[in-house]
Write a protein that holds these residues in place. Sequence first.
Motif, short mmCIF file in Angstrom:
data_model
loop_
_atom_site.label_atom_id
_atom_site.label_comp_id
_atom_site.label_asym_id
_atom_site.label_seq_id
_atom_site.Cartn_x
_atom_site.Cartn_y
_atom_site.Cartn_z
N SER A 137 14.21 71.27 32.09
CA SER A 137 13.61 70.79 30.84
C SER A 137 12.09 70.70 30.93
N GLU A 150 17.35 74.19 23.04
CA GLU A 150 17.10 73.18 22.01
C GLU A 150 17.05 73.80 20.63
N MET A 206 22.79 67.66 23.27
CA MET A 206 21.56 68.14 22.63
C MET A 206 21.58 67.87 21.14
#
Length: 226
Positions: free
Chosen positions: A121, A137, A168
């Motif tokens: 990330s 994402e 998510m």
Amino acid sequence: MANLILVRHAQASLGATDYDQLSSLGFEQANLLGEYLMKNEFSATRFLSGTLNRHQQTISAISSKLPSSPELDVNKGWNEFDFKSIIRAYLTQNPGISKIQPASDPAYFFKILKKAMLAWSQGEVDIGESEKWSEFEARVSTAIEEINQTSKKHDTILLVSSGGAIAMALKQILGLSVEKMIDLNFQIKNTSVTNVEIKKDRLVLSGFNHTPHLDAPERRSKISFA
């Protein structure tokens, strides 16, 4: 108001050559959820899943217990991220970390995966041509928006996906940090049910990670996280 019911796929085959197949326990979990929904007179206006085998095997087992089911729509936006590539890249860049097969020590494997996800990330893992965090994402965001735009007022949408994609989605619905989203990912149980209300101006979480079909004392040993 429409309702979105997010179901994590049943237990897959962690440690096997092909993870993307339900285990025998996984098929049992999915069948039990289908039986629970049937007994509670559940009815969906739309069935949706990712394109992975474990998604479609789960929703097929659920629907086999229901008197009728809508046609299944598939959307790769609800697929899991490539955890194998991410953990492989993380271990390559951190050679001091012991490598272990997930089937031999699942707790250690998920501990390392959690660290790998955080590094991914933050752009700290060289994953080559694999999906970047920002791309993961964005595709989940697009998948959520598709549901939001196409759902009708009284729709009930049953969606089978994976823990990472569900986490998510909740990150975006609840405005969570990356760290909290990753923590959430590892809490989501196989065949757990998460409820989201689709309102005119927003999505609202109304229930998270429930397993009513496995809550009886004699079935609690069937709860799993992989």
